[in-house]
Scaffold this motif. Structure first.
Motif, PDB file in Angstrom:
ATOM      1  N   GLN A  14      -5.624  -3.325  13.257  1.00  0.00           N
ATOM      2  CA  GLN A  14      -7.069  -3.510  13.082  1.00  0.00           C
ATOM      3  C   GLN A  14      -7.542  -3.031  11.712  1.00  0.00           C
ATOM      4  N   ALA A  15      -6.986  -1.931  11.228  1.00  0.00           N
ATOM      5  CA  ALA A  15      -7.384  -1.420   9.909  1.00  0.00           C
ATOM      6  C   ALA A  15      -7.006  -2.399   8.805  1.00  0.00           C
ATOM      7  N   LEU A  16      -5.820  -2.975   8.905  1.00  0.00           N
ATOM      8  CA  LEU A  16      -5.408  -3.957   7.900  1.00  0.00           C
ATOM      9  C   LEU A  16      -6.238  -5.233   7.999  1.00  0.00           C
ATOM     10  N   ARG A  17      -6.547  -5.659   9.220  1.00  0.00           N
ATOM     11  CA  ARG A  17      -7.416  -6.827   9.381  1.00  0.00           C
ATOM     12  C   ARG A  17      -8.758  -6.590   8.697  1.00  0.00           C
ATOM     13  N   ASP A  18      -9.334  -5.411   8.934  1.00  0.00           N
ATOM     14  CA  ASP A  18     -10.621  -5.076   8.317  1.00  0.00           C
ATOM     15  C   ASP A  18     -10.516  -5.004   6.797  1.00  0.00           C
ATOM     16  N   ALA A  19      -9.423  -4.461   6.295  1.00  0.00           N
ATOM     17  CA  ALA A  19      -9.223  -4.361   4.843  1.00  0.00           C
ATOM     18  C   ALA A  19      -9.109  -5.746   4.213  1.00  0.00           C
ATOM     19  N   VAL A  20      -8.387  -6.637   4.865  1.00  0.00           N
ATOM     20  CA  VAL A  20      -8.253  -8.007   4.349  1.00  0.00           C
ATOM     21  C   VAL A  20      -9.615  -8.691   4.336  1.00  0.00           C
ATOM     22  N   THR A  21     -10.355  -8.557   5.418  1.00  0.00           N
ATOM     23  CA  THR A  21     -11.682  -9.183   5.503  1.00  0.00           C
ATOM     24  C   THR A  21     -12.611  -8.650   4.419  1.00  0.00           C
ATOM     25  N   TYR A  22     -12.657  -7.345   4.254  1.00  0.00           N
ATOM     26  CA  TYR A  22     -13.516  -6.728   3.248  1.00  0.00           C
ATOM     27  C   TYR A  22     -13.149  -7.197   1.842  1.00  0.00           C
ATOM     28  N   ASN A  23     -11.866  -7.153   1.532  1.00  0.00           N
ATOM     29  CA  ASN A  23     -11.422  -7.521   0.185  1.00  0.00           C
ATOM     30  C   ASN A  23     -11.575  -9.008  -0.085  1.00  0.00           C
ATOM     31  N   GLU A  24     -11.465  -9.822   0.935  1.00  0.00           N
ATOM     32  CA  GLU A  24     -11.702 -11.256   0.785  1.00  0.00           C
ATOM     33  C   GLU A  24     -13.153 -11.506   0.387  1.00  0.00           C
ATOM     34  N   LYS A  25     -14.075 -10.797   1.034  1.00  0.00           N
ATOM     35  CA  LYS A  25     -15.494 -10.932   0.694  1.00  0.00           C
ATOM     36  C   LYS A  25     -15.785 -10.380  -0.700  1.00  0.00           C
ATOM     37  N   LEU A  32     -16.684  -7.911  -9.322  1.00  0.00           N
ATOM     38  CA  LEU A  32     -15.456  -7.414  -9.957  1.00  0.00           C
ATOM     39  C   LEU A  32     -15.377  -7.740 -11.437  1.00  0.00           C
ATOM     40  N   SER A  33     -14.965  -6.730 -12.202  1.00  0.00           N
ATOM     41  CA  SER A  33     -14.767  -6.963 -13.629  1.00  0.00           C
ATOM     42  C   SER A  33     -13.291  -7.197 -13.953  1.00  0.00           C
ATOM     43  N   ASN A  34     -12.393  -6.671 -13.135  1.00  0.00           N
ATOM     44  CA  ASN A  34     -10.954  -6.834 -13.352  1.00  0.00           C
ATOM     45  C   ASN A  34     -10.357  -7.702 -12.244  1.00  0.00           C
ATOM     46  N   ARG A  35     -10.823  -8.911 -12.156  1.00  0.00           N
ATOM     47  CA  ARG A  35     -10.467  -9.814 -11.059  1.00  0.00           C
ATOM     48  C   ARG A  35      -8.956 -10.068 -10.948  1.00  0.00           C
ATOM     49  N   ASP A  37      -6.314  -8.151 -11.648  1.00  0.00           N
ATOM     50  CA  ASP A  37      -5.640  -7.029 -10.982  1.00  0.00           C
ATOM     51  C   ASP A  37      -5.988  -7.009  -9.499  1.00  0.00           C
ATOM     52  N   TYR A  38      -7.218  -7.263  -9.208  1.00  0.00           N
ATOM     53  CA  TYR A  38      -7.674  -7.213  -7.823  1.00  0.00           C
ATOM     54  C   TYR A  38      -7.083  -8.356  -7.003  1.00  0.00           C
ATOM     55  N   GLU A  39      -6.921  -9.511  -7.610  1.00  0.00           N
ATOM     56  CA  GLU A  39      -6.310 -10.638  -6.900  1.00  0.00           C
ATOM     57  C   GLU A  39      -4.875 -10.318  -6.514  1.00  0.00           C
ATOM     58  N   GLN A  40      -4.137  -9.638  -7.403  1.00  0.00           N
ATOM     59  CA  GLN A  40      -2.769  -9.241  -7.076  1.00  0.00           C
ATOM     60  C   GLN A  40      -2.759  -8.226  -5.936  1.00  0.00           C
ATOM     61  N   TYR A  41      -3.696  -7.296  -5.961  1.00  0.00           N
ATOM     62  CA  TYR A  41      -3.827  -6.323  -4.870  1.00  0.00           C
ATOM     63  C   TYR A  41      -4.072  -7.056  -3.549  1.00  0.00           C
ATOM     64  N   PHE A  42      -4.929  -8.050  -3.568  1.00  0.00           N
ATOM     65  CA  PHE A  42      -5.250  -8.805  -2.356  1.00  0.00           C
ATOM     66  C   PHE A  42      -4.018  -9.553  -1.839  1.00  0.00           C
ATOM     67  N   VAL A  43      -3.245 -10.127  -2.728  1.00  0.00           N
ATOM     68  CA  VAL A  43      -2.008 -10.810  -2.321  1.00  0.00           C
ATOM     69  C   VAL A  43      -1.063  -9.811  -1.650  1.00  0.00           C
ATOM     70  N   ASP A  44      -0.903  -8.651  -2.255  1.00  0.00           N
ATOM     71  CA  ASP A  44      -0.035  -7.620  -1.678  1.00  0.00           C
ATOM     72  C   ASP A  44      -0.550  -7.167  -0.310  1.00  0.00           C
ATOM     73  N   LEU A  45      -1.842  -6.998  -0.204  1.00  0.00           N
ATOM     74  CA  LEU A  45      -2.452  -6.573   1.056  1.00  0.00           C
ATOM     75  C   LEU A  45      -2.229  -7.608   2.159  1.00  0.00           C
ATOM     76  N   THR A  46      -2.401  -8.871   1.839  1.00  0.00           N
ATOM     77  CA  THR A  46      -2.199  -9.906   2.857  1.00  0.00           C
ATOM     78  C   THR A  46      -0.730 -10.031   3.248  1.00  0.00           C
ATOM     79  N   GLN A  47       0.173  -9.792   2.307  1.00  0.00           N
ATOM     80  CA  GLN A  47       1.598  -9.801   2.643  1.00  0.00           C
ATOM     81  C   GLN A  47       1.941  -8.640   3.573  1.00  0.00           C
ATOM     82  N   LEU A  48       1.382  -7.483   3.305  1.00  0.00           N
ATOM     83  CA  LEU A  48       1.589  -6.330   4.184  1.00  0.00           C
ATOM     84  C   LEU A  48       1.042  -6.622   5.575  1.00  0.00           C
ATOM     85  N   PHE A  49      -0.140  -7.187   5.650  1.00  0.00           N
ATOM     86  CA  PHE A  49      -0.752  -7.523   6.934  1.00  0.00           C
ATOM     87  C   PHE A  49       0.122  -8.511   7.705  1.00  0.00           C
TER      88      PHE A  49
END
Length: 73
Positions: A14-25, A32-35, A37-49
């Motif tokens: 549930q925590a990872l689901r919420d993190a993915v949802t939040y970061n997607e929004k 975001l100013s450093n999009r 870097d953040y996009e790579q973080y989001f890819v990593d987060l979704t792979q972990l999920f």
């Protein structure tokens, strides 16, 4: 390999689901100013999920709640 008790596995899903949802929004916003870097973080987060969901399916009976029930909103 990190091991967590089966009783805490639903919380992790549930925590990872919420993190993915939040970061997607957040990525959809103009904040975001450093999009890049953040996009790579989001890819990593979704792979972990994805990996955690796969692993959770193996222990959902012991955890006491199915993955599908956990992912309902």
């Amino acid at each position: 390999m990190i091991e967590i008790p089966n009783t805490l596995a639903p919380l992790l899903v549930q925590a990872l689901r919420d993190a993915v949802t939040y970061n997607e929004k957040l990525l959809a916003s103009d904040i975001l100013s450093n999009r890049d870097d953040y996009e790579q973080y989001f890819v990593d987060l979704t792979q972990l999920f994805s990996q955690i969901k796969h692993d959770y399916k193996k222990i959902e009976n012991e955890a006491g709640i199915t993955l599908e029930e956990l992912l309902r909103e």
